[in-house]
Design a protein around this motif. Structure first.
Motif, PDB file in Angstrom:
ATOM      1  N   SER A  37     -65.464   9.787   2.107  1.00 13.99           N
ATOM      2  CA  SER A  37     -65.105  10.651   3.242  1.00 13.99           C
ATOM      3  C   SER A  37     -65.865  10.221   4.488  1.00 13.99           C
ATOM      4  CB  SER A  37     -65.564  12.083   2.974  1.00 13.99           C
ATOM      5  OG  SER A  37     -64.817  12.697   1.998  1.00 13.99           O
ATOM      6  N   ASP A  38     -65.179  10.187   5.617  1.00 13.28           N
ATOM      7  CA  ASP A  38     -65.836   9.912   6.903  1.00 13.28           C
ATOM      8  C   ASP A  38     -66.087  11.273   7.558  1.00 13.28           C
ATOM      9  OD1 ASP A  38     -66.762   8.644   9.135  1.00 13.28           O
ATOM     10  OD2 ASP A  38     -64.991   7.407   9.443  1.00 13.28           O
ATOM     11  N   ILE A  39     -67.330  11.604   7.824  1.00 15.15           N
ATOM     12  CA  ILE A  39     -67.654  12.964   8.294  1.00 15.15           C
ATOM     13  C   ILE A  39     -66.962  13.266   9.630  1.00 15.15           C
ATOM     14  CG2 ILE A  39     -69.735  12.446   9.672  1.00 15.15           C
ATOM     15  CD1 ILE A  39     -69.630  15.280   7.165  1.00 15.15           C
ATOM     16  N   ASP A  40     -66.572  14.524   9.809  1.00 16.83           N
ATOM     17  CA  ASP A  40     -65.977  14.937  11.095  1.00 16.83           C
ATOM     18  C   ASP A  40     -67.021  15.749  11.879  1.00 16.83           C
ATOM     19  OD1 ASP A  40     -66.054  17.232   9.586  1.00 16.83           O
ATOM     20  OD2 ASP A  40     -63.897  17.369   9.299  1.00 16.83           O
ATOM     21  N   GLU A  41     -66.626  16.105  13.117  1.00 23.08           N
ATOM     22  CA  GLU A  41     -67.561  16.817  14.003  1.00 23.08           C
ATOM     23  C   GLU A  41     -68.013  18.140  13.373  1.00 23.08           C
ATOM     24  OE1 GLU A  41     -66.088  16.696  18.044  1.00 23.08           O
ATOM     25  OE2 GLU A  41     -67.390  18.399  18.536  1.00 23.08           O
ATOM     26  N   GLN A  42     -67.051  18.800  12.741  1.00 23.34           N
ATOM     27  CA  GLN A  42     -67.383  20.086  12.113  1.00 23.34           C
ATOM     28  C   GLN A  42     -68.432  19.894  11.005  1.00 23.34           C
ATOM     29  OE1 GLN A  42     -63.927  21.992  10.405  1.00 23.34           O
ATOM     30  NE2 GLN A  42     -65.207  23.537   9.423  1.00 23.34           N
ATOM     31  N   GLY A  43     -68.289  18.776  10.294  1.00 20.14           N
ATOM     32  CA  GLY A  43     -69.240  18.483   9.211  1.00 20.14           C
ATOM     33  C   GLY A  43     -70.652  18.287   9.754  1.00 20.14           C
ATOM     34  N   VAL A  44     -70.760  17.583  10.884  1.00 17.17           N
ATOM     35  CA  VAL A  44     -72.102  17.355  11.463  1.00 17.17           C
ATOM     36  C   VAL A  44     -72.703  18.704  11.866  1.00 17.17           C
ATOM     37  CG1 VAL A  44     -73.425  16.182  13.260  1.00 17.17           C
ATOM     38  CG2 VAL A  44     -71.411  15.055  12.274  1.00 17.17           C
ATOM     39  N   ASN A  45     -71.871  19.552  12.499  1.00 12.67           N
ATOM     40  CA  ASN A  45     -72.388  20.864  12.919  1.00 12.67           C
ATOM     41  C   ASN A  45     -72.753  21.733  11.717  1.00 12.67           C
ATOM     42  OD1 ASN A  45     -72.355  20.545  15.705  1.00 12.67           O
ATOM     43  ND2 ASN A  45     -70.134  20.858  15.771  1.00 12.67           N
ATOM     44  N   THR A  46     -71.953  21.613  10.650  1.00  7.74           N
ATOM     45  CA  THR A  46     -72.269  22.381   9.435  1.00  7.74           C
ATOM     46  C   THR A  46     -73.623  21.933   8.884  1.00  7.74           C
ATOM     47  OG1 THR A  46     -69.906  22.468   8.961  1.00  7.74           O
ATOM     48  CG2 THR A  46     -71.364  23.058   7.154  1.00  7.74           C
ATOM     49  N   ALA A  47     -73.859  20.635   8.920  1.00  6.07           N
ATOM     50  CA  ALA A  47     -75.141  20.117   8.400  1.00  6.07           C
ATOM     51  C   ALA A  47     -76.308  20.594   9.268  1.00  6.07           C
ATOM     52  CB  ALA A  47     -75.103  18.596   8.348  1.00  6.07           C
ATOM     53  N   ILE A  48     -76.111  20.597  10.583  1.00  6.84           N
ATOM     54  CA  ILE A  48     -77.199  21.038  11.468  1.00  6.84           C
ATOM     55  C   ILE A  48     -77.525  22.512  11.174  1.00  6.84           C
ATOM     56  CG2 ILE A  48     -77.832  21.497  13.885  1.00  6.84           C
ATOM     57  CD1 ILE A  48     -76.227  18.959  14.650  1.00  6.84           C
ATOM     58  N   ASN A  49     -76.473  23.320  11.002  1.00 14.25           N
ATOM     59  CA  ASN A  49     -76.717  24.748  10.706  1.00 14.25           C
ATOM     60  C   ASN A  49     -77.353  24.935   9.331  1.00 14.25           C
ATOM     61  OD1 ASN A  49     -75.910  25.877  13.084  1.00 14.25           O
ATOM     62  ND2 ASN A  49     -73.740  25.823  12.519  1.00 14.25           N
ATOM     63  N   ALA A  50     -76.894  24.121   8.382  1.00 13.31           N
ATOM     64  CA  ALA A  50     -77.467  24.224   7.029  1.00 13.31           C
ATOM     65  C   ALA A  50     -78.958  23.875   7.055  1.00 13.31           C
ATOM     66  CB  ALA A  50     -76.727  23.280   6.077  1.00 13.31           C
ATOM     67  N   ALA A  51     -79.285  22.822   7.811  1.00 11.20           N
ATOM     68  CA  ALA A  51     -80.697  22.403   7.889  1.00 11.20           C
ATOM     69  C   ALA A  51     -81.538  23.458   8.607  1.00 11.20           C
ATOM     70  CB  ALA A  51     -80.794  21.059   8.598  1.00 11.20           C
ATOM     71  N   LYS A  52     -80.916  24.085   9.603  1.00  9.42           N
ATOM     72  CA  LYS A  52     -81.626  25.149  10.339  1.00  9.42           C
ATOM     73  C   LYS A  52     -81.934  26.317   9.389  1.00  9.42           C
ATOM     74  CE  LYS A  52     -80.957  28.014  14.453  1.00  9.42           C
ATOM     75  NZ  LYS A  52     -79.994  28.427  15.461  1.00  9.42           N
ATOM     76  N   GLY A  53     -80.920  26.705   8.600  1.00  2.62           N
ATOM     77  CA  GLY A  53     -81.114  27.804   7.642  1.00  2.62           C
ATOM     78  C   GLY A  53     -82.138  27.427   6.575  1.00  2.62           C
ATOM     79  N   ALA A  54     -82.074  26.172   6.133  1.00  7.95           N
ATOM     80  CA  ALA A  54     -82.998  25.728   5.080  1.00  7.95           C
ATOM     81  C   ALA A  54     -84.438  25.740   5.581  1.00  7.95           C
ATOM     82  CB  ALA A  54     -82.616  24.326   4.616  1.00  7.95           C
ATOM     83  N   PHE A  55     -84.614  25.409   6.854  1.00  2.68           N
ATOM     84  CA  PHE A  55     -85.991  25.394   7.387  1.00  2.68           C
ATOM     85  C   PHE A  55     -86.613  26.790   7.322  1.00  2.68           C
ATOM     86  CE2 PHE A  55     -88.952  25.410  11.163  1.00  2.68           C
ATOM     87  CZ  PHE A  55     -89.975  24.755  10.491  1.00  2.68           C
ATOM     88  N   VAL A  56     -85.776  27.803   7.588  1.00  2.11           N
ATOM     89  CA  VAL A  56     -86.291  29.186   7.496  1.00  2.11           C
ATOM     90  C   VAL A  56     -86.725  29.459   6.052  1.00  2.11           C
ATOM     91  CG1 VAL A  56     -85.664  31.626   7.748  1.00  2.11           C
ATOM     92  CG2 VAL A  56     -84.790  29.941   9.390  1.00  2.11           C
ATOM     93  N   LYS A  57     -85.892  29.023   5.090  1.00  7.69           N
ATOM     94  CA  LYS A  57     -86.258  29.255   3.676  1.00  7.69           C
ATOM     95  C   LYS A  57     -87.479  28.429   3.271  1.00  7.69           C
ATOM     96  CE  LYS A  57     -81.571  30.313   2.199  1.00  7.69           C
ATOM     97  NZ  LYS A  57     -80.450  29.394   2.359  1.00  7.69           N
ATOM     98  N   LEU A  58     -87.567  27.229   3.810  1.00  8.63           N
ATOM     99  CA  LEU A  58     -88.720  26.382   3.470  1.00  8.63           C
ATOM    100  C   LEU A  58     -90.034  26.989   3.940  1.00  8.63           C
ATOM    101  CD1 LEU A  58     -87.216  22.859   4.142  1.00  8.63           C
ATOM    102  CD2 LEU A  58     -88.400  23.521   2.045  1.00  8.63           C
ATOM    103  N   LYS A  59     -89.962  27.745   5.036  1.00 10.44           N
ATOM    104  CA  LYS A  59     -91.190  28.386   5.555  1.00 10.44           C
ATOM    105  C   LYS A  59     -91.767  29.363   4.535  1.00 10.44           C
ATOM    106  CE  LYS A  59     -90.339  28.279  10.502  1.00 10.44           C
ATOM    107  NZ  LYS A  59     -89.885  29.061  11.638  1.00 10.44           N
ATOM    108  N   ALA A  60     -90.880  29.857   3.656  1.00  9.24           N
ATOM    109  CA  ALA A  60     -91.356  30.815   2.643  1.00  9.24           C
ATOM    110  C   ALA A  60     -91.867  30.115   1.383  1.00  9.24           C
ATOM    111  CB  ALA A  60     -90.216  31.776   2.285  1.00  9.24           C
TER     112      ALA A  60
END
Ligand code: SIN
Length: 475
Positions: A37-60
Motif C-alpha cells: 500500500s502507498d500511504i495517502d494523506e489521510q493515513g499520514v494524518n491518522t499516524a500523527i494523531n495516533a502518535a499524539k495519543g500514544a505520547f499521552v499514554k506513554l507519559k503514564a
C-alpha cells in the motif's frame, strides 16, 4: 504470520490499507516480492494523531515498564532472526550471513536501550543561596518522526525507535520504499511485545518527499531524525526550521582508510576488506578513499588484488557469497560512471570490469586516484577500492580532512605515538584504529561537518529523545 511479510502501513497497532499500491522488488532478480500500500494523506494524518495519543499514554508509563517492553521486543526479534534475515536478503539483497549479522546488530540497539531506559538521570545543582533548591531532569521530547534508508533496513530502524521508546516518545517512521518489509515486520513485533498502541507507526510510501514534508511541517512532531544523504538531510533540516524541531541527522561520509608503512599489512588488508565490502560497499561508513604509504604500495596491492579476485558475487541466498547485488540498476550505473570518469582522468584499473547483469557489480581496484576525479569526492556506494598513494603523515592528514564530510575514518599503524597523533587530528566523528568495523550499539555513532548532527547508540543516543528541564524551587 510465519514469514512476517506484510503489505500495508502499520498505524495505531493496525494495518492500514490503501488502494494505490507499488511493488517491492528483489534486487537480485529484479522481480516483485509483493505489492504494498502507498500511504495517502489521510493515513499520514491518522499516524500523527495516533502518535499524539500514544505520547499521552506513554507519559503514564515508567522507565521499568518501557524497559521490560523493549526487552520483550528484543526477544521477539531474536526469536524471528532467521525469518527477518531472509526478508532482509530478499528486499535488500545483502548476503544472508550479513543479514543475520544485521539482525544481531539491530537487536543490540533494542537491548542496549532497554537497559539505558532506566538510566536517564538528572542533576541536583548546588544552590547559590539558602532559599532555593535547583534540580534538572530529563523528559521525553514528544512525538518523533523519522526517515530510514535501505542499506541497513533493520539496524537503522531499531537505533532510532528503541531509544525513542525508552525515553517515552512515540514514533512515526517512513522507511525507504525499497525496504519497507523489514520495518513493518519490526513494528508488528513491537506491537506483539506490548508497545503502547500508536507508539510505533510505519508509513509505507514511494513518495518520501511529500510524506517527509507533512511530517516536518507538523506542529505535533517535535523531533525529526533522518539517516540518508547530505543533500536530502539539508532539505529536511530547512523544513524543520519552520517549527524549530530538534533534529538528528546521520548523513553522508567519505571515509579515508590509511595504511601507514609500519602497519601489520595482513591485518590492514583484512580490515580494509571488511570496511569496504560490507553490504557491497553500500554504507556511509564504508572506506571510500584508500591511502597507502608509497613505500609499501606494491606489497599491499599484490595482496589486495588476490583477495579481491577471490570474492564471490552472487544472489545473497547462495552459499559462500561475499557480494550481493546493488540496490537497483541505477546504483550500478552510478558506480560505473565513477569508475569511467576516474579512468578517463588517468587512474588505472586492477582487475577487469565484467558485466554480471542486473544490479550485480564485480569488485575492482582503481589505482592512482586523484582529487580531480569524481570518485575521490563522492560516496561510491559500491564494491570499488579507490587507491591513493601518499608519502608522509602530514600529507595524508591534510588530504583526509580536506573534504566537507566527517563521519568515519580508519587507519592502520603500529606506532603508539602516531596512533594518538592521527586519531586526534582526523576531523571525523568516529575513528577505527587497526579495525575496519567499528559500529556498536554501546558506542556513539555520528559525524561532524556535513556528515550530520547528533549521535545514535551509546548513552548519548537516549539524550537525543529527551529534553532537559530545570526546576528552581524557593523554600
Ligand atoms: C551506514 O553506514 O549507513 C550505517 C552503518 C552502520 O551502522 O554501521
Amino acid at each position: 504470520m510465519s514469514d512476517l511479510i506484510f503489505s500495508d502501513s502499520f498505524i495505531n497497532g493496525e494495518f492500514y490499507k490503501t488502494a494505490t499500491r507499488f511493488s517491492v522488488d528483489d534486487p537480485a532478480t529484479g522481480k516483485s516480492i509483493i505489492e504494498v500500500s502507498d500511504i495517502d494523506e489521510q493515513g499520514v494524518n491518522t499516524a500523527i494523531n495516533a502518535a499524539k495519543g500514544a505520547f499521552v499514554k506513554l507519559k503514564a508509563t515508567n522507565a521499568t515498564e518501557r524497559s521490560d517492553t523493549l526487552m520483550r521486543w528484543y526477544e521477539l526479534v531474536i526469536k524471528h532472526k532467521q525469518t527477518l534475515a531472509t526478508l532482509m536478503t530478499k528486499e535488500q539483497g545483502k548476503p544472508l550471513k550479513e543479514s543475520l549479522g544485521e539482525i544481531d546488530y539491530g537487536a543490540g540497539f533494542i537491548k542496549w536501550f532497554a537497559e539505558q531506559a532506566k538510566r536517564s538521570y538528572g542533576d541536583v545543582i548546588p544552590a547559590t543561596d539558602n532559599q532555593h533548591r535547583l534540580t534538572s531532569y530529563k523528559q521525553p521530547i514528544g512525538v518523533v518522526a523519522g526517515i530510514t534508508p535501505w542499506n541497513f533496513p533493520v539496524a537503522m530502524v531499531t537505533r532510532k525507535v528503541a531509544p525513542a521508546y525508552a525515553a517515552g516518545c512515540s514514533f512515526i517512521l517512513k522507511p525507504s520504499e525499497h525496504t519497507p518489509l523489514c520495518a513493518i515486520a519490526l513494528a508488528y513485533l513491537a506491537d506483539q511485545a506490548g508497545f503502547v498502541k500508536g507508539a510505533f507507526n510505519v508509513l509505507v510510501s514511494q513518495n518520501a518527499k511529500d510524506v517527509g514534508k507533512m511530517l516536518t511541517d507538523s506542529e505535533v512532531v517535535r523531533k525529526f531524525t533522518f539517516t540518508g544523504s547530505t543533500e536530502v538531510g539539508k532539505q529536511l533540516l530547512s523544513q524543520c526550521a519552520e517549527t524549530i524541531k530538534k533534529t538528528s541527522m546521520e548523513l553522508g561520509g567519505n571515509a579515508p582508510f590509511i595504511i601507514f608503512d609500519n602497519a601489520d599489512i595482513d591485518d590492514a588488508i583484512d580490515g580494509l576488506m571488511a570496511a569496504k565490502f560490507r553490504n557491497s560497499g553500500q554504507a556511509c561508513v564504508a572506506a571510500n578513499r584508500i591511502f597507502i604509504q608509497r613505500s609499501i604500495m606494491d606489497k599491499v596491492l599484490n595482496k589486495l588484488t588476490s583477495k579481491v579476485a577471490g570474492l564471490k558475487v552472487a544472489n545473497g541466498f547462495e552459499d559462500e557469497v561475499d557480494i550481493g547485488p546493488l540496490i537497483y540498476p541505477e546504483a550500478k550505473q552510478k558506480v560505473q560512471q565513477l569508475i569511467n570518469d576516474a579512468l578517463s582522468k588517468g587512474a588505472s584499473l586492477i582487475g577487469e570490469q565484467r558485466d554480471l547483469g542486473g544490479s550485480f557489480q564485480n569488485p575492482v581496484i582503481v589505482n592512482n586516484v586523484t582529487p580531480e576525479m569524481n570518485i575521490y569526492h563522492q560516496e561510491v556506494f559500491g564494491p570499488v577500492l579507490s587507491i591513493i598513494p601518499f608519502d608522509d603523515e602530514a600529507e595524508v592528514l591534510a588530504l583526509s580532512n580536506d573534504v566537507p564530510y566527517g563521519l568515519a575514518a580508519y587507519f592502520y599503524s603500529q606506532n603508539i605515538k602516531q596512533i594518538y597523533r592521527v586519531s586526534e587530528a582526523l576531523e571525523f566523528g568516529m575513528v577505527g584504529v587497526n579495525e575496519g568495523v567499528i559500529s556498536n550499539p554501546v558506542a556513539p555513532f555520528g559525524g561532524v561537518k556535513q556528515s550530520g548532527l547528533g549521535r545514535e547508540g551509546g548513552h548519548q543516543g537516549l539524550d537525543e529523545y529527551l529534553e532537559e528541564k530545570y526546576v528552581c524551587i524557593k523554600v
